[in-house]
Design a protein around this motif. Structure first.
Motif, mmCIF file in Angstrom:
data_model
loop_
_atom_site.group_PDB
_atom_site.id
_atom_site.type_symbol
_atom_site.label_atom_id
_atom_site.label_comp_id
_atom_site.label_asym_id
_atom_site.label_seq_id
_atom_site.Cartn_x
_atom_site.Cartn_y
_atom_site.Cartn_z
ATOM 1 N N ASP A 1 0.811 -1.218 0.000
ATOM 2 C CA ASP A 1 0.000 0.000 0.000
ATOM 3 C C ASP A 1 0.847 1.272 0.000
ATOM 4 O OD1 ASP A 1 0.837 -0.745 2.597
ATOM 5 O OD2 ASP A 1 -0.701 0.536 3.495
ATOM 6 N N LEU A 2 2.136 1.132 0.276
ATOM 7 C CA LEU A 2 3.009 2.308 0.285
ATOM 8 C C LEU A 2 3.932 2.346 -0.935
ATOM 9 C CD1 LEU A 2 3.948 2.297 4.081
ATOM 10 C CD2 LEU A 2 2.322 3.805 2.914
ATOM 11 N N VAL A 3 3.809 1.333 -1.763
ATOM 12 C CA VAL A 3 4.644 1.248 -2.965
ATOM 13 C C VAL A 3 3.869 1.823 -4.150
ATOM 14 C CG1 VAL A 3 5.672 -0.376 -4.615
ATOM 15 C CG2 VAL A 3 6.001 -0.717 -2.155
ATOM 16 N N VAL A 4 4.548 2.657 -4.912
ATOM 17 C CA VAL A 4 3.955 3.206 -6.134
ATOM 18 C C VAL A 4 4.205 2.203 -7.259
ATOM 19 C CG1 VAL A 4 4.149 5.054 -7.850
ATOM 20 C CG2 VAL A 4 4.271 5.587 -5.398
ATOM 21 N N THR A 5 3.142 1.778 -7.908
ATOM 22 C CA THR A 5 3.263 0.792 -8.992
ATOM 23 C C THR A 5 2.750 1.417 -10.282
ATOM 24 O OG1 THR A 5 2.934 -1.026 -7.429
ATOM 25 C CG2 THR A 5 2.520 -1.508 -9.751
ATOM 26 N N ARG A 6 3.592 1.427 -11.306
ATOM 27 C CA ARG A 6 3.212 2.021 -12.594
ATOM 28 C C ARG A 6 3.794 1.188 -13.731
ATOM 29 N NH1 ARG A 6 0.823 5.113 -9.808
ATOM 30 N NH2 ARG A 6 0.404 7.332 -10.077
ATOM 31 N N ARG A 7 2.972 0.953 -14.691
ATOM 32 C CA ARG A 7 3.483 0.429 -15.950
ATOM 33 C C ARG A 7 3.486 1.630 -16.887
ATOM 34 N NH1 ARG A 7 1.505 -2.019 -20.541
ATOM 35 N NH2 ARG A 7 3.035 -3.381 -21.534
ATOM 36 N N LEU A 8 4.631 2.247 -17.027
ATOM 37 C CA LEU A 8 4.696 3.519 -17.751
ATOM 38 C C LEU A 8 4.289 3.344 -19.205
ATOM 39 C CD1 LEU A 8 8.118 4.921 -16.408
ATOM 40 C CD2 LEU A 8 5.798 5.576 -15.675
ATOM 41 N N LEU A 9 3.517 4.298 -19.693
ATOM 42 C CA LEU A 9 3.065 4.308 -21.090
ATOM 43 C C LEU A 9 3.899 5.332 -21.864
ATOM 44 C CD1 LEU A 9 -0.762 4.106 -20.386
ATOM 45 C CD2 LEU A 9 0.782 2.262 -21.140
ATOM 46 N N PRO A 10 3.838 5.307 -23.198
ATOM 47 C CA PRO A 10 4.635 6.273 -23.967
ATOM 48 C C PRO A 10 4.391 7.709 -23.513
ATOM 49 C CG PRO A 10 3.681 4.639 -25.435
ATOM 50 C CD PRO A 10 3.092 4.380 -24.072
ATOM 51 N N GLY A 11 5.483 8.424 -23.285
ATOM 52 C CA GLY A 11 5.376 9.818 -22.858
ATOM 53 C C GLY A 11 5.265 9.995 -21.363
ATOM 54 N N GLU A 12 5.214 8.884 -20.618
ATOM 55 C CA GLU A 12 5.159 8.982 -19.154
ATOM 56 C C GLU A 12 6.545 8.734 -18.567
ATOM 57 O OE1 GLU A 12 0.625 7.605 -18.027
ATOM 58 O OE2 GLU A 12 2.223 6.129 -17.860
ATOM 59 N N GLY A 13 6.758 9.288 -17.398
ATOM 60 C CA GLY A 13 8.047 9.077 -16.761
ATOM 61 C C GLY A 13 7.969 9.244 -15.262
ATOM 62 N N LEU A 14 8.967 8.677 -14.615
ATOM 63 C CA LEU A 14 9.131 8.839 -13.165
ATOM 64 C C LEU A 14 10.375 9.667 -12.956
ATOM 65 C CD1 LEU A 14 8.414 7.769 -10.165
ATOM 66 C CD2 LEU A 14 10.321 6.196 -10.556
ATOM 67 N N ILE A 15 10.258 10.667 -12.112
ATOM 68 C CA ILE A 15 11.434 11.453 -11.757
ATOM 69 C C ILE A 15 11.503 11.420 -10.239
ATOM 70 C CG2 ILE A 15 10.285 13.722 -11.772
ATOM 71 C CD1 ILE A 15 12.921 14.511 -13.450
ATOM 72 N N CYS A 16 12.670 11.083 -9.685
ATOM 73 C CA CYS A 16 12.716 10.834 -8.244
ATOM 74 C C CYS A 16 14.094 11.117 -7.666
ATOM 75 C CB CYS A 16 12.323 9.379 -7.958
ATOM 76 S SG CYS A 16 13.548 8.176 -8.496
ATOM 77 N N SER A 17 14.126 11.141 -6.339
ATOM 78 C CA SER A 17 15.393 11.342 -5.618
ATOM 79 C C SER A 17 16.099 9.998 -5.441
ATOM 80 C CB SER A 17 15.125 12.003 -4.261
ATOM 81 O OG SER A 17 14.504 13.247 -4.442
ATOM 82 N N ASN A 18 16.227 9.267 -6.508
ATOM 83 C CA ASN A 18 16.870 7.938 -6.500
ATOM 84 C C ASN A 18 16.334 7.085 -5.349
ATOM 85 O OD1 ASN A 18 18.464 5.835 -7.363
ATOM 86 N ND2 ASN A 18 20.388 6.699 -6.575
ATOM 87 N N VAL A 19 15.025 6.989 -5.291
ATOM 88 C CA VAL A 19 14.380 6.149 -4.274
ATOM 89 C C VAL A 19 14.531 4.685 -4.665
ATOM 90 C CG1 VAL A 19 12.699 7.951 -3.699
ATOM 91 C CG2 VAL A 19 12.111 6.225 -5.427
ATOM 92 N N PRO A 20 14.401 3.751 -3.705
ATOM 93 C CA PRO A 20 14.469 2.341 -4.099
ATOM 94 C C PRO A 20 13.341 1.993 -5.075
ATOM 95 C CG PRO A 20 13.978 2.563 -1.739
ATOM 96 C CD PRO A 20 14.242 3.929 -2.263
ATOM 97 N N HIS A 21 13.693 1.220 -6.084
ATOM 98 C CA HIS A 21 12.731 0.852 -7.120
ATOM 99 C C HIS A 21 13.076 -0.529 -7.660
ATOM 100 C CE1 HIS A 21 16.113 2.985 -8.985
ATOM 101 N NE2 HIS A 21 15.880 2.285 -10.090
ATOM 102 N N ARG A 22 12.104 -1.129 -8.315
ATOM 103 C CA ARG A 22 12.349 -2.412 -8.970
ATOM 104 C C ARG A 22 11.491 -2.502 -10.224
ATOM 105 N NH1 ARG A 22 9.481 -7.022 -5.043
ATOM 106 N NH2 ARG A 22 7.424 -6.056 -4.968
ATOM 107 N N ARG A 23 11.796 -3.478 -11.066
ATOM 108 C CA ARG A 23 11.089 -3.641 -12.339
ATOM 109 C C ARG A 23 10.763 -5.104 -12.517
ATOM 110 N NH1 ARG A 23 14.981 -3.331 -17.445
ATOM 111 N NH2 ARG A 23 15.236 -5.547 -17.058
ATOM 112 N N SER A 24 9.557 -5.381 -12.991
ATOM 113 C CA SER A 24 9.226 -6.778 -13.260
ATOM 114 C C SER A 24 9.806 -7.176 -14.625
ATOM 115 C CB SER A 24 7.709 -6.973 -13.249
ATOM 116 O OG SER A 24 7.114 -6.270 -14.311
ATOM 117 N N GLY A 25 9.981 -8.473 -14.838
ATOM 118 C CA GLY A 25 10.438 -8.953 -16.135
ATOM 119 C C GLY A 25 9.401 -8.623 -17.202
#
Ligand SMILES: [Fe+2]
Length: 309
Positions: free
Chosen positions: A257-281
């Motif tokens: 519930d505290l994790v931001v989950t996004r499957r970014l679409l064309p033209g979308e982006g995440l900009i952050c203070s190098n927070v911990p992140h992960r990516r699914s296969g």
């Protein structure tokens, strides 16, 4: 906050009003307020951008306030097909970032193209494959002089399936861990807690061993360097460090519930203070030229902070 006439004042080294309190006795007083502000902000993290080359004052303010509350923001460009590499760099620079840090696989403009790449130089690195990437902060193996303070991920093309991004504010992670046991945050704030051994296959020569804390203060801003990978990480031999690492892993893997989950679409982006992140296969479509492509910018400079709310 008045978005129609925003009073935008940005400064890269300004007290955020949050992390500075986390290291002292003010923790419990600040924590509940900080957590509820974070919960509210991640429900409304996306900002629509008309022209990334020239943000309006209200767009810039909307991004900056989200960054202030969560250490990240998601942007959505209204015209994805027109967003060039220059525009991605320009967007980052309007949020206080300079030129991207150059790594071995970056292009001349400093942006890396994250896609499945069979070039021998790229193949050694998981970001250039379609495999899952576990929790990490970028450049966790860098020396302190090259700390990655900000990160931008811009989607040019999503995968056919998968490639979902997850991120969580490192200040929230710190708070959860501290609430679990203050000895854990103390243990992971010691220098020499996490060592990345020398890497003889580091492309342009040998990368020396790098040792440092997981959590550290950079001025009055809390930062985090971390990797959940099991290989090539040497944790300090100390029972409390071992417990703390296990608790940290548990937090990252259980606080959906505290994790931001996004499957970014064309033209979308995440900009952050190098927070911990992960990516699914992910799986790419078979047609040529349609594979998942993400531009990545890593920055030594910190994101600008809003000074008035
Ligand atoms: Fe990353």
């Amino acid at each position: 906050m008045n978005l129609s006439e925003p009073q935008v004042t940005l400064a890269s080294k300004t007290r955020s009003g949050t992390s500075a309190h986390f290291s002292g006795g003010d923790f419990s007083r600040c924590w509940d307020e900080r957590l509820s502000r974070y919960r509210r902000a991640i429900e409304d993290l996306s900002v629509e951008i008309a022209d990334p080359l020239q943000l309006s004052a209200s767009e810039r303010h909307a991004l900056a306030t989200r960054i202030c509350d969560t250490n990240m923001a998601v942007y959505r460009c209204r015209h994805p097909e027109t967003v060039s590499r220059v525009a991605v760099r320009a967007l980052a620079s309007q949020l206080g970032l300079g030129a991207p840090d150059r790594n071995l696989c970056a292009a001349d403009d400093g942006l890396s193209e994250l896609e499945v790449n069979h070039n021998p130089t790229h193949q050694r690195y998981i970001p250039y494959s379609n495999r899952a990437l576990n929790w990490h902060t970028d450049g966790y193996y860098h020396t302190p002089q090259r700390t990655i303070r900000a990160l931008a991920l811009h989607c040019v093309r999503p995968a056919m399936s998968g490639g979902t991004l997850q991120a969580i504010d490192h200040e929230i992670v710190f708070g959860l861990l501290h609430r679990c046991d203050p000895r854990y945050t103390a243990a992971l704030s010691q220098s020499g807690t996490m060592t990345i051994p020398e890497n003889k296959a580091a492309g342009s020569g040998v990368r020396a061993s790098v040792s440092g804390p997981v959590f550290f203060h950079d001025g009055d801003v809390l930062r985090m360097r971390y990797s959940a990978r099991k290989r090539n990480i040497i944790w300090k031999s100390d029972p409390i460090v071992g417990e703390a690492v296990a608790a940290l892993e548990e937090i990252l893997n259980s606080c959906a519930d505290l994790v931001v989950t996004r499957r970014l679409l064309p033209g979308e982006g995440l900009i952050c203070s190098n927070v911990p992140h992960r990516r699914s296969g992910f799986t790419d479509p078979s047609q040529p030229g349609c594979a998942r492509l993400i531009y990545r910018g890593r920055y030594i400079q910190a994101l600008a902070r809003v000074t008035s709310r």
